[in-house]
Design an enzyme around this catalytic site. Structure first.
Site, PDB file in Angstrom:
ATOM      1  N   TYR A 119      30.470  51.119  43.224  1.00  0.00           N
ATOM      2  CA  TYR A 119      30.905  49.890  43.932  1.00  0.00           C
ATOM      3  C   TYR A 119      30.213  48.592  43.280  1.00  0.00           C
ATOM      4  CZ  TYR A 119      32.034  45.801  47.001  1.00  0.00           C
ATOM      5  OH  TYR A 119      32.057  44.671  47.742  1.00  0.00           O
ATOM      6  N   LEU A 138      38.977  38.601  54.534  1.00  0.00           N
ATOM      7  CA  LEU A 138      38.495  37.108  53.856  1.00  0.00           C
ATOM      8  C   LEU A 138      39.738  36.471  53.500  1.00  0.00           C
ATOM      9  CD1 LEU A 138      36.761  34.707  52.729  1.00  0.00           C
ATOM     10  CD2 LEU A 138      36.410  36.255  50.521  1.00  0.00           C
ATOM     11  N   THR A 179      36.489  47.943  48.709  1.00  0.00           N
ATOM     12  CA  THR A 179      35.216  47.384  49.395  1.00  0.00           C
ATOM     13  C   THR A 179      34.636  48.925  50.155  1.00  0.00           C
ATOM     14  OG1 THR A 179      36.541  46.630  51.267  1.00  0.00           O
ATOM     15  CG2 THR A 179      35.722  45.113  49.632  1.00  0.00           C
ATOM     16  N   ASP A 188      49.649  43.816  43.243  1.00  0.00           N
ATOM     17  CA  ASP A 188      48.650  44.694  42.800  1.00  0.00           C
ATOM     18  C   ASP A 188      47.817  44.210  41.681  1.00  0.00           C
ATOM     19  OD1 ASP A 188      46.898  46.974  41.919  1.00  0.00           O
ATOM     20  OD2 ASP A 188      48.620  48.290  41.878  1.00  0.00           O
ATOM     21  N   THR A 207      29.843  40.383  45.117  1.00  0.00           N
ATOM     22  CA  THR A 207      29.055  40.907  46.180  1.00  0.00           C
ATOM     23  C   THR A 207      27.574  40.968  46.033  1.00  0.00           C
ATOM     24  OG1 THR A 207      28.520  43.123  47.484  1.00  0.00           O
ATOM     25  CG2 THR A 207      29.389  43.217  45.327  1.00  0.00           C
TER      26      THR A 207
END
Length: 285
Positions: free
Chosen positions: A130, A17, A67, A41, A106
């Protein structure tokens, strides 16, 4: 847009992305500062503050994330640092600087038990580390920043490691593949997602958005369409998730809906464009 271009700082610029955002945002008149992990970072609060002071963006788009869904199960501390503390650092710095923050999240914040597509107001209930760390990142953004956009998406593919490339590679090694047929998503082309994000920023209406390509399918259907478009003779055998055990649980229903988000084209149309370019590059390699 009139006058000077608004400056957007994109984090995670080396990802699927992030790469598209660096290319597509200028199409909408934005000046882009694109920073990959090696340049910023986001888990380092001091580095985040310094980057925002140096570049003075009006908008920050956070496309940085850990991810690897299964990797998060065994590296939960790292996942939390990147997916939760990173957005916290960005939210606090954006608030101090008076700039907007668009955070990308997400469908894995949901448990997949709904019988309809998930709307922005549905209650999250993640099944995996996650999903839990991404939800923690969402909450930091919502509570620590005044001017925020939250964009949830699903099944992203683009320039990098993704399901489409994995399927193409696997099909060159064997002619029969097993793919799950009881998990549903809306496959989303990173290029379309980047353009949807640009439109959200342009609108200036803060809040939660679900942004995916239109339509939905199982991973099995997705794989079959990949091979149909690519003209590859591959047998795709449907299997249940129980027959394909992985460290992290996935939501059975990962389909998102949004009443006021940007409408993207159907996932089959987007996939066809992606494959034309992908296969064209392979032929000329």
């Amino acid at each position: 847009m009139s006058g000077a271009a608004r400056r957007v700082l994109v984090t995670g610029a080396g990802g699927q992305l992030g790469r598209e955002l660096a290319v597509r945002l200028p199409e909408y008149g934005y000046e882009v500062v694109a920073l990959g992990h090696g340049e910023l970072d986001i888990a380092d609060a001091g580095a985040v503050g310094e980057a925002l002071r140096r570049h003075a963006p009006e908008v920050v788009v956070n496309a940085a994330a850990y991810t690897n869904v299964d990797g998060c199960e065994s590296e939960s501390v790292l996942a939390y640092r990147i997916n939760a503390l990173g957005p916290r650092n960005l939210a606090q710095s954006c608030e101090r600087m008076g700039c907007e923050l668009l955070h990308v999240s997400t469908n894995y914040v949901f448990d997949g038990s709904s019988e309809r597509p998930y709307a922005p107001w549905d209650r999250p209930n993640p099944l995996s580390v996650y999903g839990a760390t991404k939800l923690a990142g969402e909450e930091y953004v919502r509570h620590l920043c005044t001017r925020w956009y939250l964009v949830r998406t699903a099944g992203v593919y683009g320039e990098g490691r993704n399901f489409v490339r994995t399927m193409l590679r696997a099909a060159r090694e064997r002619k029969t593949l097993k793919v799950k047929d009881d998990e549903y998503i809306s496959p989303t082309y990173a290029r379309d997602l980047a353009r949807g994000i640009a439109r959200i920023i342009q609108g200036g209406l803060y809040g939660i958005y679900h942004v995916t390509n239109a339509g939905s399918c199982s991973w099995h259907e997705f794989a079959r369409e990949i091979f149909r478009i690519a003209g590859m003779d591959v047998e795709v055998v449907p299997v249940p998730s129980s027959g394909y055990p992985l460290p992290a649980a996935r939501p059975a229903n990962g389909v998102l809906s949004s009443p006021d988000g940007p409408a993207l084209r159907h996932w089959r149309e987007a996939l066809a464009e992606y494959l034309r370019e992908e296969l064209g590059r392979e032929r000329h390699a």
